[in-house]
Design a protein around this motif. Structure first.
Motif, PDB file in Angstrom:
ATOM      1  N   GLN A   1       0.359  14.027  -0.594  1.00 36.35           N
ATOM      2  CA  GLN A   1       0.517  12.714  -1.217  1.00 36.35           C
ATOM      3  C   GLN A   1       1.335  12.795  -2.499  1.00 36.35           C
ATOM      4  N   SER A   2       1.183  13.888  -3.250  1.00 38.21           N
ATOM      5  CA  SER A   2       1.881  14.003  -4.529  1.00 38.21           C
ATOM      6  C   SER A   2       3.374  14.235  -4.367  1.00 38.21           C
ATOM      7  N   GLN A   3       3.839  14.586  -3.166  1.00 31.09           N
ATOM      8  CA  GLN A   3       5.260  14.814  -2.956  1.00 31.09           C
ATOM      9  C   GLN A   3       6.044  13.512  -2.874  1.00 31.09           C
ATOM     10  N   ARG A   4       5.347  12.414  -2.694  1.00 32.29           N
ATOM     11  CA  ARG A   4       6.023  11.122  -2.625  1.00 32.29           C
ATOM     12  C   ARG A   4       6.098  10.501  -4.013  1.00 32.29           C
ATOM     13  N   ARG A   5       7.284  10.037  -4.403  1.00 32.55           N
ATOM     14  CA  ARG A   5       7.446   9.305  -5.656  1.00 32.55           C
ATOM     15  C   ARG A   5       7.041   7.858  -5.424  1.00 32.55           C
ATOM     16  N   VAL A   6       6.225   7.331  -6.315  1.00 34.14           N
ATOM     17  CA  VAL A   6       5.711   5.973  -6.145  1.00 34.14           C
ATOM     18  C   VAL A   6       6.599   4.994  -6.889  1.00 34.14           C
ATOM     19  N   ARG A   7       6.534   3.754  -6.450  1.00 36.73           N
ATOM     20  CA  ARG A   7       7.346   2.667  -7.035  1.00 36.73           C
ATOM     21  C   ARG A   7       6.688   2.183  -8.316  1.00 36.73           C
ATOM     22  N   PHE A   8       7.351   2.523  -9.460  1.00 38.29           N
ATOM     23  CA  PHE A   8       6.869   2.146 -10.781  1.00 38.29           C
ATOM     24  C   PHE A   8       7.521   0.824 -11.165  1.00 38.29           C
ATOM     25  N   ILE A   9       6.740  -0.274 -11.211  1.00 37.53           N
ATOM     26  CA  ILE A   9       7.308  -1.613 -11.405  1.00 37.53           C
ATOM     27  C   ILE A   9       7.530  -1.911 -12.871  1.00 37.53           C
TER      28      ILE A   9
ATOM     29  N   GLU B   1      -2.279  -2.976   2.598  1.00 34.43           N
ATOM     30  CA  GLU B   1      -3.405  -2.461   3.369  1.00 34.43           C
ATOM     31  C   GLU B   1      -4.290  -1.512   2.568  1.00 34.43           C
ATOM     32  N   LEU B   2      -3.827  -1.085   1.404  1.00 37.35           N
ATOM     33  CA  LEU B   2      -4.623  -0.174   0.582  1.00 37.35           C
ATOM     34  C   LEU B   2      -5.776  -0.943  -0.057  1.00 37.35           C
ATOM     35  N   SER B   3      -6.966  -0.478   0.193  1.00 39.23           N
ATOM     36  CA  SER B   3      -8.151  -1.111  -0.399  1.00 39.23           C
ATOM     37  C   SER B   3      -8.909  -0.086  -1.224  1.00 39.23           C
ATOM     38  N   TYR B   4      -9.431  -0.541  -2.335  1.00 38.72           N
ATOM     39  CA  TYR B   4     -10.227   0.312  -3.214  1.00 38.72           C
ATOM     40  C   TYR B   4     -11.229  -0.584  -3.937  1.00 38.72           C
ATOM     41  N   THR B   5     -12.209   0.017  -4.502  1.00 37.20           N
ATOM     42  CA  THR B   5     -13.271  -0.730  -5.175  1.00 37.20           C
ATOM     43  C   THR B   5     -13.097  -0.646  -6.687  1.00 37.20           C
TER      44      THR B   5
ATOM     45  N   SER C   1      -0.037   4.074  -1.194  1.00 38.26           N
ATOM     46  CA  SER C   1      -0.829   3.841   0.007  1.00 38.26           C
ATOM     47  C   SER C   1      -1.775   5.006   0.204  1.00 38.26           C
ATOM     48  N   ALA C   2      -2.783   4.778   1.019  1.00 35.01           N
ATOM     49  CA  ALA C   2      -3.719   5.858   1.323  1.00 35.01           C
ATOM     50  C   ALA C   2      -2.988   6.974   2.041  1.00 35.01           C
ATOM     51  N   VAL C   3      -3.332   8.204   1.716  1.00 30.45           N
ATOM     52  CA  VAL C   3      -2.616   9.338   2.265  1.00 30.45           C
ATOM     53  C   VAL C   3      -2.732   9.391   3.777  1.00 30.45           C
ATOM     54  N   LEU C   4      -3.824   8.857   4.339  1.00 30.68           N
ATOM     55  CA  LEU C   4      -4.019   8.861   5.785  1.00 30.68           C
ATOM     56  C   LEU C   4      -4.100   7.434   6.341  1.00 30.68           C
ATOM     57  N   GLY C   5      -3.577   6.465   5.618  1.00 35.10           N
ATOM     58  CA  GLY C   5      -3.511   5.110   6.134  1.00 35.10           C
ATOM     59  C   GLY C   5      -4.827   4.347   6.011  1.00 35.10           C
TER      60      GLY C   5
END
Length: 1361
Positions: A972-980, A999-1003, A1185-1189
């Motif tokens: 997961q850390s190899q992907r650069r994320v979109r910093f808005i 689709e990413l859900s978290y509490t 996104s979640a590493v495994l969807g």
């Protein structure tokens, strides 16, 4: 001495030791076990009453057994149950008498001596039997006088109500012992053996000790008769202090074997007596005294609010200025619910002691030194179960009823509690005694007196000697004396704090276990060698002396340690003693009694009762009072409900059926996992025993050893497979639960019983905040380690002499080697659990309701224990090699067996990590701690090479799951994320906003790890997610406060005059709880300090969303936030997201109390602009996104199961086709080191293959998200919302467009009074969340665990490890 003689003597010695052990097992252990379990039962009962304070009407089936049967008999008032137990006890004595007589006198004449007549032999036998019967009575003698005993409350008794049993047993035992002594004196006199009276034998009962004990007992017995005791109480009191000498010489007389029979009562009494001694060393804070004209005083003490007692409880009082030894019991008249900070007792001037006290208080004294013991009383108030309550008192006997009436007044204020109507019939001798009715209400003005009319109370007061004409002559003033405070005084508190029953159980169990351990070691290594070498029994008296000494020492150590620990918890209460001002002397309210037989008010302000009648010159007709009893009327409330939802359509029915099916599968998984856990726990318990190694393991090896897995197959089956199976099933369970939560968003009310177990029990200490559940599991884990240590040592030392002889070593050297080996084996147990808490995406942690952030402290605890044991293990072997001249063993790397060099390398790397983990070093130089912790790779590799892979299967499950999680985090850390964008606040706080997959859900309260390569390529830091997955569908936010060097560099990058248009960021996560419990409460109180407010931002946004979208009720919210500077108030701007929402904020009941502690005035020059920076998009960046969807739990379960299957296949093929032919076809054995290296290689290959395949499969699903990145135009910076904060303590709106809360209050230069604010919260269930500095979290936890409020449910959020 011949061989046969030596053998018979040795057998006799063995039989004697066996008798002592048998008596400990038969007589001592059961009662100590019952006492310890009784403490747990009473604690659970006490906690359940806190949770549910409603009075429950008990069954009346046993009510008849409590009715008095004997009233005027010499025994006093005896109930049917007491009579039944007394009859059974007398039957036991008679049965024992006849059996002893039949056995010793008729079947087996008791060692008939030459020259004795038959009647003399029988006289001696009967005298012995009388002594045995006395021992039976003596075994129960001390239970009734153990005031804090858990045995008595377990049977529904108190020490006050059961003191008569002590009197009965005392008289009975003294009669039997007197007959026992007289019988032996007659026997010695008739057989011309009077010299036996002066004999103190080495190997048998010392007669002199028994005679001395009998003399002391006679002195106590003579003064205990009622006539002597009442006329000369001081003589009775002081002679009863001879019990110490009596016990001492009695135990010397009966010996160690019989000492074990009477030990439980003495043991519990000693514990209680020593705790009373410790409590009496503290001087109590005497606040005031009310002196009544009727020679009565009411003493008012300061008490700890956490001290809870029931009505009719008593307190023992000592005034050193009157007598340093005399302690007198008095009934407590105050009510712990109505008067949380005060405790009162009433003393009538009757004896010499109370006479001196009355005279001293009547004089102009401004301070009185007082010590107390107690309170002691019943564990429940059963009087509320009746339909009506009649209380009859004479003179000062009204004092117990004062506490009952105050309790009923308090309970009558609650609409949920039913209280019975009360008739108080009180008779007084003199007219002045009527002033005792002033004590029905406390001295402090409470709000309850405005609603006293809700209680149905009728008072019938009788003055037997006096008339209405003399009433005005007795109207004296009620004198109130206020005392000065002393810094050495302390409020009255329980000796062991609010959780006194649990601590008492800990003292009982730990002291008794300590006694057994020390006694066993002393007997094995001191007494037994002496008896074995001399073939003579150890000195009879010295053996008993050692037993007495060990009992006292163990009780002293355990009680002192726990008392001092509890004393620290009460330290703050001692500092909160308030100096009360002395008011003017009030006039007695009872000056309104002018006319006989007329109704009058109890208080001048409002009537305490509807009417009170005073009868002069008459005695109450108790038998005819039935007509005046209040009538109890029973009403029934029937609630009828109707179904108004109508019929469901087919889709709803299918969804309902699907939910029911998922719940059924979840229940089945939980049941199966529980069964596997029980079996796995039994394996750990049995593993250190010879039964496991000599019976179980060979049987398993015979069925599992094959040409595919070799000897490691059994270990993988026993230790590795169960945990990986649980982890896989947990993934399936969590997936189903997640689907169920998605289908049904309504919150579920948490179980109150489980909530009480999650409440903190230890707040301040090296372990931090520890809940009941954590303490229970920690205790069980420590018990497992202790059990393993003793089991390993028992098995290793069984044949240590033979092994030492074979190796030509000294015995201590062989024991040193075995002990070092044992420490390594026990360290492996801790190592097996070390990696579970740091597996962030673990399904095992989520299954038991934990997260890696909340359980990181378990990793710390286990790490310290592991390194302590491994360090001792290494030092033990180095010392052994040095003493046996085998120091070269340190440089050996054996091809077969243990590799010493590998173990030394692992230990060195572990020591380097351990040295940097201590709190002062870790906080000052975090980078060193962070980088040195990467040595775990070297530690794990060389540890596996050291112990060989077959044995390392014990700790393989935790490591296996950690490696899976670590590799997924790497992918997961190899992907650069979109910093808005980033919002830079003037208080050195930045909010980072990232694009995320819808689709990413978290509490809420979830966390995310962030890495900025331009600052550091290795450092990853956790931050709380402030956005809501429901409200903020397309972006995710975190808030970072500048505290360390890493965050300081990030802030400088973002706040520079020419900020960067793009920053590369990598993330890991999010990680968080599967569900949140805060929606189940009526009210939510969130307490934060500084940047600790960040977790509450996501909670607030989630509550705002649910209040607008779901039909369910959301809790009321009180946010208490403390900041150091006024500029930090800008963090409140983050309560709403950056994007506009259409939610109505007025639906959320939110109140904010903001405190600025470092400034007393608002500084306007700090009002800088809130700078918002927008970054350019990059095609290589991806939304978070979640590493495994979306189905991450299912994918994780697939990775765990398939990777382990692939590993088994690879290792099976390797063993069958490569290792097995070498071992079989040649004389060589395949290298253990190479075998371990290949196993590690195959583990890594299996995990990499399966995790990479699952990751790439889910990556395709996320490719579409990259194309949906939108370019957002950069707006102009906006003005800080904090510009509205101008005036101190004024109400203000946070948002200009719409009020987010009704009012927000800012307090400058103040600190929040957390205790007052939390105690003032209303609701049956109040959730309390604390986040921020360690001291703040501990203070909040201490308030919630103090027992002052039973509706507070605490939880803590922190990264301060």
């Amino acid at each position: 001495m011949s061989w046969k003689t030596k053998q018979s003597t040795y057998d006799a010695l063995f039989d004697r030791q066996k008798l002592n052990r048998a008596n400990l097992l038969l007589f001592s252990f059961p009662m100590m076990f019952i006492a310890a379990l009784g403490c747990v039962y009473l604690h659970v009962q006490q906690e359940s009453k806190k949770i549910n304070s409603k009075s429950v009407v008990k069954s009346h089936r046993l009510a008849f057994s409590k009715r008095p049967l004997l009233v005027m008999a010499p025994l006093g008032i005896v109930t049917a149950m007491e009579l039944a137990f007394a009859a059974m006890f007398i039957a036991l004595l008679i049965w024992s008498l006849f059996n002893y007589i039949h056995y010793y006198t008729f079947d087996h004449p008791f060692v008939h001596k030459a020259g004795e007549k038959l009647w003399q032999t029988r006289l001696r036998s009967v005298s012995f039997i009388l002594g045995y019967l006395g021992n039976i009575c003596w075994a129960f003698l001390f239970f009734p006088v153990s005031r804090g005993s858990s045995i008595l409350p377990l049977a529904g008794l108190t020490s006050e109500s059961s003191i008569k049993y002590h009197i009965w047993l005392g008289h009975l035992s003294m009669i039997l012992f007197a007959a026992h002594t007289i019988g032996f004196i007659i026997y010695w006199g008739t057989t011309h053996q009077m010299a036996e009276m002066l004999e103190w034998r080495k190997d048998w009962v010392p007669n002199v000790a028994g005679e001395i004990a009998f003399v002391f007992a006679m002195g106590m017995w003579v003064t205990s008769f009622p006539r002597v005791r009442r006329k000369m109480f001081e003589v009775f009191f002081y002679t009863h202090h001879l019990y110490g000498f009596y016990i001492f010489f009695y135990v010397l007389h009966v010996g160690a074997a019989y000492f074990c029979m009477i030990l439980p009562g003495i043991f519990l009494f000693f514990i209680d007596r020593f705790l009373r001694f410790l409590q009496s060393r503290r001087r109590a804070r005497l606040v005031s005294a009310r002196i009544l004209p009727c020679d009565t005083v009411e003493l008012n003490f300061s008490k700890s609010p956490g001290l809870i007692y029931n009505p009719t409880s008593i307190l023992f009082l000592n005034v050193p200025s009157i007598s340093k030894l005399q302690w007198h019991p008095f009934t407590i008249t105050s009510n712990c619910n109505m008067e949380p900070d005060k405790l009162s007792i009433v003393i009538k001037r009757e004896g010499s002691w109370s006479q001196k006290l009355y005279q001293e208080l009547s004089s102009s004294v401004d301070y009185l030194n007082v010590s107390v013991e107690g309170p002691y009383g019943p564990t429940s108030s059963h009087f509320l179960r009746h339909e009506s309550l009649v209380m009859v008192s004479g003179g000062s006997g009204i004092t117990p009823f004062i506490s009952i009436i105050r309790e009923i007044i308090f309970r009558s204020q609650s609409a949920e509690l039913d209280v019975p109507p009360v008739l108080l019939i009180c008779a007084f001798k003199n007219l002045a005694d009527l002033t005792m009715l002033n004590l029905l209400l406390p001295i402090s003005h409470t709000h309850t007196h405005t609603q006293i009319s809700k209680m149905q109370l009728q008072i019938e007061a009788y003055v037997t000697k006096g008339n209405e004409q003399t009433f005005t002559d007795s109207q004296k003033q009620l004198q109130t004396t206020w005392f000065k405070s002393d810094p050495f005084d302390s409020p009255i508190s329980a000796a062991l704090g609010p959780n006194n029953w649990l601590w008492l159980g800990a003292i009982i169990s730990s002291s008794f276990v300590m006694f057994l351990l020390i006694l066993g070691i002393f007997t094995r290594y001191y007494i037994f060698p002496i008896e074995q070498d001399t073939y003579e029994p150890y000195h009879f008296t010295l053996s008993v002396l050692w037993d007495i000494f060990l009992v006292c020492t163990c009780i002293f150590i355990a009680s002192s340690a726990i008392f001092l620990w509890c004393k620290k918890q009460n330290a703050k209460e001692y500092e909160r003693i308030l100096n009360l001002e002395v008011p003017t002397t009030p006039t007695s309210p009872w000056s309104q009694f002018y006319v006989a037989d007329r109704e009058l008010e109890s208080l001048p302000h409002q009537s305490l009762v509807q009417a009170t009648k005073v009868h002069f010159g008459a005695k109450p007709d108790l038998k005819g009072t039935e007509e005046t009893l209040p009538r109890y009327r029973e009403s029934t409330l029937v609630a009828l409900g109707t179904d108004s939802e109508g019929e469901m359509d087919s889709s709803e029915m299918k969804a309902t059926a699907s939910n029911e099916g998922m719940k059924a599968v979840q229940s089945a998984i939980r049941l199966f996992v529980m069964m596997v856990c029980i079996g796995y726990t039994m394996v750990w318990i049995m593993m250190p025993t010879n039964t496991f190694y000599l019976k179980w393991l060979p049987a398993i090896h015979s069925k599992t050893d094959s040409t595919y897995f070799g000897t490691q197959g059994a270990n993988m089956l026993i230790f590795t497979f169960p945990i990986l199976l649980i982890a896989t099933l947990a993934c399936l369970y969590l997936h189903l639960r997640k689907k169920n939560v998605d289908n049904n968003n309504q919150s579920t009310v948490d179980n109150s019983c489980l909530a009480s177990w999650r409440s903190p029990v230890l707040v301040k200490g090296p372990l931090g905040i520890v809940s009941w559940v954590e303490l229970c599991f920690l205790t069980m884990f420590i018990a497992l380690l202790i059990w393993s240590i003793f089991s390993y040592l028992h098995g290793m030392f069984a044949y240590i002499n033979q092994e030492a002889a074979q190796k030509r070593e000294q015995v201590w050297e062989a024991k040193l080697e075995s002990s070092a080996l044992m420490l390594g084996l026990v360290g492996n147990i801790c190592l097996a659990f070390l990696f579970f808490p740091i597996t962030r995406g673990s399904s095992v942690l989520q299954l038991i309701g934990l997260t890696s952030e909340a359980s990181i402290k378990y990793h710390i605890w286990l790490g310290h224990i592991v390194m302590t044991l491994f360090t001792a293990h290494g030092l033990g072997y180095i010392l052994f090699w040095a003493k046996t001249h085998h120091i070269s063993q340190m440089l050996k790397w054996n091809k077969i067996g243990i590799s010493n060099v590998a173990g030394e390398v692992a230990l060195l790397s572990g020591l380097v990590m351990w040295a940097t983990t201590f709190t002062p070093l870790r906080r000052k130089i975090f980078e060193i701690f962070f980088y040195t912790h990467h040595l775990y790779v070297i530690f794990v590799v060389f540890f596996l090479l050291h112990v060989e892979f077959s044995y390392s299967c014990i700790m393989l499950p935790g490591l296996y799951l950690f490696l899976i999680d670590r590799y997924l985090r790497f992918l997961q850390s190899q992907r650069r994320v979109r910093f808005i964008s980033a919002r830079v606040l003037p208080c050195q706080v930045v909010e980072l906003n990232f694009s995320r997959s819808p689709e990413l859900s978290y509490t809420p309260t979830s966390t995310m790890f962030i890495n900025v390569p331009s600052i550091s390529k290795l450092q990853w830091h956790p931050f709380t997610i402030t956005s809501s997955s429901n409200m903020d569908l397309d972006h995710l936010s975190v808030v970072i406060k500048c505290n360390g060097s890493w965050s300081q560099k990030l802030y400088q990058k973002l706040s520079s005059p020419s900020p960067m248009d793009r920053i590369e960021v990598s993330i890991e996560g999010p990680y968080g709880p599967l569900s949140t419990q805060f929606l189940s409460h009526d009210m939510l109180v969130m307490v934060s300090g500084g940047s600790g407010i960040t977790p509450f931002i996501s909670v607030t946004r989630e509550l705002l969303f649910r209040s607008n979208t779901t039909g369910g009720k959301t809790p009321r919210v009180l946010l208490i936030c403390a900041f150091k500077k006024s500029s930090d108030l800008t963090m409140l701007d983050l309560l709403l997201p950056l994007s506009d929402t259409n939610l109505d904020s007025s639906r959320l009941q939110l109140q904010i109390e903001a405190y600025v502690t470092g400034e007393k005035a608002h500084t306007t020059h700090n009002q800088k602009l809130l700078q918002t920076i927008w970054f350019k998009p990059n095609s290589l960046d991806a939304p978070i996104s979640a590493v495994l969807g979306t189905n991450n739990w299912l994918w994780l379960g697939a990775i765990i199961s398939t990777s382990f299957i692939i590993f088994l296949l690879l290792i099976g093929i390797l063993t069958r086709c490569y290792i097995y032919p070498i071992d079989r076809n040649s004389d060589k054995i395949f290298s253990y080191t190479l075998r371990s290296a290949l196993n590690m290689l195959f583990i890594c290959v299996s995990i990499i293959v399966t995790a990479t395949a699952a990751f790439l499969c889910n990556k395709k699903q996320n490719d579409k998200e990259r194309k949906q990145i939108q370019n957002v135009d950069m707006p102009t910076p906006m003005t800080s919302l904090s510009s509205w904060f101008h005036n101190v303590d004024k109400e203000l709106d946070i948002l200009s467009s719409q009020s987010f809360v009704q009012t927000t209050k800012i307090h400058l230069g103040e600190r929040p009074n957390l205790k007052k604010m939390l105690m003032g919260c209303e609701g049956s269930s109040i959730g309390v969340l604390a986040s921020g500095p360690k001291r703040l979290r501990h203070d909040v936890a201490a308030i919630c665990s103090s027992g002052l409020a039973n509706n507070l449910h605490f939880d803590s959020i922190s990264f301060s490890w």
